[in-house]
Scaffold this active site. Sequence first.
Site, short mmCIF file in Angstrom:
data_model
loop_
_atom_site.label_atom_id
_atom_site.label_comp_id
_atom_site.label_asym_id
_atom_site.label_seq_id
_atom_site.Cartn_x
_atom_site.Cartn_y
_atom_site.Cartn_z
N GLU A 140 6.37 11.24 -8.32
CA GLU A 140 6.65 11.68 -9.69
C GLU A 140 6.00 13.02 -9.98
O GLU A 140 6.60 13.90 -10.61
CB GLU A 140 6.14 10.63 -10.69
CG GLU A 140 6.77 9.26 -10.52
CD GLU A 140 5.97 8.33 -9.62
OE1 GLU A 140 5.91 7.13 -9.93
OE2 GLU A 140 5.41 8.82 -8.61
N THR A 161 4.41 -15.78 24.65
CA THR A 161 3.76 -15.19 23.49
C THR A 161 4.73 -15.04 22.33
O THR A 161 4.44 -15.41 21.18
CB THR A 161 3.17 -13.81 23.85
OG1 THR A 161 2.17 -13.97 24.86
CG2 THR A 161 2.54 -13.14 22.63
#
Length: 306
Positions: free
Chosen positions: A54, A251
């Site tokens: 902004e 895994t």
Amino acid sequence: MIEDEKYMRRCIQLAKNGQKNAKPNPMVGAVIVSADGRIIGEGYHVRCGEGHAEVNAFASVRPEDEPLLSEATIYVSLEPCSHYGKTPPCADLIIKKGVRRVVVGTIDPFAEVQGRGIKKIRDAGIEVTVGVLEEECQWLNRRFFTFHREKRPYIILKWAQTTNGFIDDHFKPTTISDSFTKMLSHKLRAEEDAILVGRVTDERDHPQLTVREWVGSDPKRLVIDHNHPLNIESLHAHGIQSLIVEGGTKTLQAFIEQGLWDEIRVETNLAMTVSDGTRAPQIPAEVAVAKCQTYDGHVIVNYKKR
């Protein structure tokens, strides 16, 4: 609403420019539009510690266009901040500039914002619209959102497989990616904070887990086994917002079974088959395709949770 979406898409486009340097802050874009539909200012959060989107958007407005702000709309992909951090609150700046309307893509999940910026702006008498392209704006900062909401990194499970579903050839390391998709893999590494493999993969394949085929910083290297389990809380405490898991099937499957994943990225080499080896992990049933791309016989599919 169609006009609002058009300008919000520009906010998202701008925000992506901050992917490398905005962390650990979110990527944010802002566009200021005059009453006649002309963009008179725009900006994005370039670097952590510097001006927010902004601030940069207002700074880009030419002096001759300043009088137009009283009837203008500012579009922001993420709720304007309302607290003092390394920079002053953007909500205060918006109020000071006196725009007529504010359009926000999504509310900020960060504990010090969470709707306070929107409330402050509304309390000042400025019209606020929330939720324009909300899903796209949340996807843009999915790592930041997961980190703050769930107190853990955004977890990406990743592997490459043959067209008949193996990740190696007769249990021996096998090159499945080509040079281009390998480069894309290294690009992904450059975008994430850490990368993890299991002990067996580390000892058998000796993976470098670097970004040598791309430009950027190497992710933090992690290896887990029974003696060194993954500590999600520790990763959060160290500010790691995203984690790639590139281990073997055991895994990867463990993460899937525990529901510890946010995105799954699978590359399939359509021209490669093997007769035996390590089977690829099973994709969970409740997934949606976030993206699918084909590169010269290699298909990369990104899945997300429904």
